[in-house]
Design a protein around this motif. Sequence first.
Motif, mmCIF file in Angstrom:
data_model
loop_
_atom_site.group_PDB
_atom_site.id
_atom_site.type_symbol
_atom_site.label_atom_id
_atom_site.label_comp_id
_atom_site.label_asym_id
_atom_site.label_seq_id
_atom_site.Cartn_x
_atom_site.Cartn_y
_atom_site.Cartn_z
ATOM 1 N N SER A 1 4.242 11.035 2.921
ATOM 2 C CA SER A 1 3.962 9.811 2.189
ATOM 3 C C SER A 1 4.379 8.604 3.019
ATOM 4 O O SER A 1 5.196 8.712 3.933
ATOM 5 N N ALA B 1 -0.823 8.679 6.613
ATOM 6 C CA ALA B 1 -0.567 8.057 5.311
ATOM 7 C C ALA B 1 -0.185 6.582 5.494
ATOM 8 O O ALA B 1 -0.594 5.730 4.702
ATOM 9 N N ALA B 2 0.577 6.279 6.545
ATOM 10 C CA ALA B 2 0.967 4.885 6.799
ATOM 11 C C ALA B 2 -0.251 4.025 7.128
ATOM 12 O O ALA B 2 -0.353 2.886 6.679
ATOM 13 N N GLY C 1 0.833 -1.197 0.000
ATOM 14 C CA GLY C 1 0.000 0.000 0.000
ATOM 15 C C GLY C 1 0.864 1.242 0.000
ATOM 16 O O GLY C 1 1.964 1.239 0.557
ATOM 17 N N ILE C 2 0.385 2.283 -0.647
ATOM 18 C CA ILE C 2 1.072 3.576 -0.659
ATOM 19 C C ILE C 2 0.027 4.660 -0.501
ATOM 20 O O ILE C 2 -1.107 4.520 -0.966
ATOM 21 N N ASP C 3 0.387 5.729 0.196
ATOM 22 C CA ASP C 3 -0.535 6.842 0.355
ATOM 23 C C ASP C 3 0.257 8.132 0.558
ATOM 24 O O ASP C 3 1.398 8.100 1.014
ATOM 25 N N GLU D 1 -3.326 4.578 6.125
ATOM 26 C CA GLU D 1 -4.038 4.413 4.849
ATOM 27 C C GLU D 1 -3.336 3.367 3.978
ATOM 28 O O GLU D 1 -3.987 2.514 3.376
ATOM 29 N N ALA D 2 -2.012 3.432 3.921
ATOM 30 C CA ALA D 2 -1.245 2.476 3.125
ATOM 31 C C ALA D 2 -1.393 1.064 3.678
ATOM 32 O O ALA D 2 -1.512 0.094 2.919
ATOM 33 N N LYS E 1 -4.664 -0.328 2.568
ATOM 34 C CA LYS E 1 -4.575 -0.722 1.157
ATOM 35 C C LYS E 1 -3.822 -2.040 1.003
ATOM 36 O O LYS E 1 -4.194 -2.882 0.184
ATOM 37 N N VAL F 1 4.730 4.041 2.572
ATOM 38 C CA VAL F 1 4.598 2.766 1.871
ATOM 39 C C VAL F 1 4.582 1.679 2.941
ATOM 40 O O VAL F 1 5.390 1.711 3.874
#
Length: 122
Positions: free
Chosen positions: A115, A53-54, A6-8, A56-57, A60, A117
């Motif tokens: 960001s 973001a982490a 996942g990445i965000d 969210e990633a 994902k 990942v």
Amino acid sequence: MIIGVGIDVAEIERFGAALERTPGMADRLFLESELLLPGGERRGIASLAARFAAKEALAKALGAPAGLRWTDAEVYVEESGQPRVRVKGTVAERASALGVRSWHVSLSHDAGVASAVVVAEG
């Protein structure tokens, strides 16, 4: 074996404005350990945006299923400086169902953007 990636990204200024505008949002997204630096000071917005973001990633990487709780994933940093994630509850259940045994996390923030990942490995 890689189970998911996942990445965000999060715009730092926009994320900070959302935290200011929505009372209690930080407490719904983060554990107290994520909100504070090791010395007890409040963590900066760029760092919080990277942690968001982490999360969210991570979702994902798990296939973005409904029902995951934000506070069932904790983003922390080891003494070496390496970011890590700890999971429990809804996130741990999904990870276990997929066969996830370990996580790899990378965080960054620069030029107004945070960001992250996350790689889920089985």
